[in-house]
Structure formats: C-alpha cells, structure tokens
Write a protein that holds these residues in place. Structure first.
Motif: not given
Length: 269
Positions: A104-120
């Motif tokens: 779950x963490x890795x998935x959210x890390x990847x999608x936030x990187x793709x969007x160019x945004x920090x996860x928060x």
C-alpha cells in the motif's frame, strides 16, 4: 504506468538498548522493505516491521505473502488504477496486514511521484510537518525517568510511556518518577499493550487522575478482543482511551467508534 517488478529485502538494526513492552522485548529492529518499479522507471518504496505477537506476521511470512500472492497480482497493473488495485488486493489476501501495508505504501509513493507531489499534498493535507512522540520502554522507575529526561533534552515534547508489564502499582511509581524528573509541561501518553485487566485499568487510571499526573490518553489498556472491557474502562474514567491492537479493519474501527460515541453521548447528558 504499469508495474514491472516488485522486490523485497530485509534490514536489521541493533538497538542501543532493548525495547520492552508488555508484549515483547526487542533487541534488533527488523523490517521488510518493498521496492516496486514502474515502467517509466519510477521507484516506489514501502516497509513493514514483523511483529508476530501483534499481527501474527514474521519477516518470512511477509516476504512469502508479497512474493507468492501480491507480486503476481501486481505485475502489469496500471498504477493509475491504484484504488482498484488496493481494493482487489484486500479481496485477494485476508489478514496479512503488514504485507499489504508495505505494498500500500509503495503504491501511494508511486502515484504521488507520478503526480509530482509529496504524499501529504496528494492526500489533501496542507501541513508538511508533524510532531511525534518518543517511546519510553518498560524498565525500573529510575531508568525510565532517566530515559525520559534524556529524550526531553534531545528536543521531544511528547512521550509515550510503556506500562502493563507487571504490577499496576509499579506502573504508578514509574509515572510518578517520570513526572518528577520532567515536570508537568511535557505531554505524556501511556501504552499498556493489553497488559491490564479491566479492574486494574480502572483502578490505575483513576489513581493517576487523583494524583494529577496529567495523562493525555491511554492506549489499549485491556486485551484486544475485550471490546466490552475497553468500553467499560472508557465509561469509568475521565482520561481518553485509545484502541490500537483492537483495530485492524474498518469494521473493528466502526465497532469501537460506536461504543465511544455512546460514551460521549452519556457524558453530554
């Protein structure tokens, strides 16, 4: 945005001193780390510590769940469909919460990187800092007070004190000595890790309230399956009671939340 690979590796860090709770003593901090690769070379990371006594998962079982079940499911999936991936993952594998959490963490890390945004920010948050507490593990009152004093000197303003390993009277001595050493301005939270009975919890918490220890909240005072007991403690004391090991699923959160709402309604009346 297809997932092309999922790997795991383990890390083990020796602790400067053993970490003790009512449930276990740990001398080495272990984690299983997930490395997920996306076709455009985005590298995503997740992590899960094995805690057999709490989740029932070892490093070996986390590894096996990821490699044998989750990895075959994830390869080729489009990360942009992350909500569907996470929902299907829960249907694919029951329990194994640590293994699923790491993915779950890795998935959210990847999608936030793709969007160019920090996860928060991706999750809708606006604060880029938060204050954490430092945990004081169970030892003698003197040693715990010395540890607490050292953590405050290092800059921490909130302490989580582990209790519940032996006598409730010893726990009261521990908090008394810690308060004596660090003063009244530092926030203190307690974590009994299921170590008290219902009667012990009510007695100990009321005693601490009478003394004026100023405890912010007490985490999981009774056994994880004793939801009625958790409710009884909540009803009997003024200090906030927090569920931890009792909550692994949304249904369990809803159940404990309903009991808390009933308690707050009675207080309002």
């Amino acid at each position: 945005m297809k997932i092309t690979d999922v790997e795991t590796f383990r890390i083990a860090v020796p602790l400067k001193k053993p970490f003790k709770t009512a449930l276990r003593t740990v001398s080495i901090a272990e984690s299983v780390v997930v490395k997920m690769t996306i076709e455009n070379q985005i590298i995503c990371w997740g992590e899960a510590p094995p805690t057999v006594v709490i989740t029932g998962e070892s490093a070996e079982s986390i590894d096996a769940a990821i490699h044998n079940v989750l990895k075959p499911f994830l390869i080729g999936k489009n990360l942009l469909n992350f909500e569907a991936i996470l929902q299907d993952m829960n249907l694919l594998l029951i329990h194994n919460s640590s293994a699923k959490a790491a993915v779950d963490m890795a998935v959210y890390d990847g999608i936030s990187q793709y969007c160019g945004m920090p996860l928060y920010q991706f999750l809708g948050g606006y604060r880029n800092q938060l204050e954490t507490d430092y945990t004081v593990s169970v030892n003698s009152p003197k040693e715990m007070a010395e540890d607490a004093e050292r953590y405050i000197a290092e800059g921490f303003q909130v302490l989580k004190i582990k209790v519940g390993k032996d006598s409730i009277y010893k726990d009261i001595e521990r908090i008394k000595e810690i308060r004596r050493r660090i003063g009244k301005d530092i926030k203190i939270r307690l974590d009994a890790n299921q170590g008290w009975s219902v009667k012990e919890a009510i007695f100990a918490i009321r005693k601490m309230e009478d003394i004026g220890f100023g405890i912010e909240l007490i985490e999981q005072p009774v056994h994880k399956d004793d939801i009625e007991g958790l409710k009884a403690v909540t009803d009997a004391v003024e200090t906030l009671i927090m569920a931890d090991e009792s909550v692994f699923t949304e249904k369990q959160a809803e159940s404990t939340g309903q009991r808390k709402s009933m308690h707050l309604q009675r207080l309002a009346e």
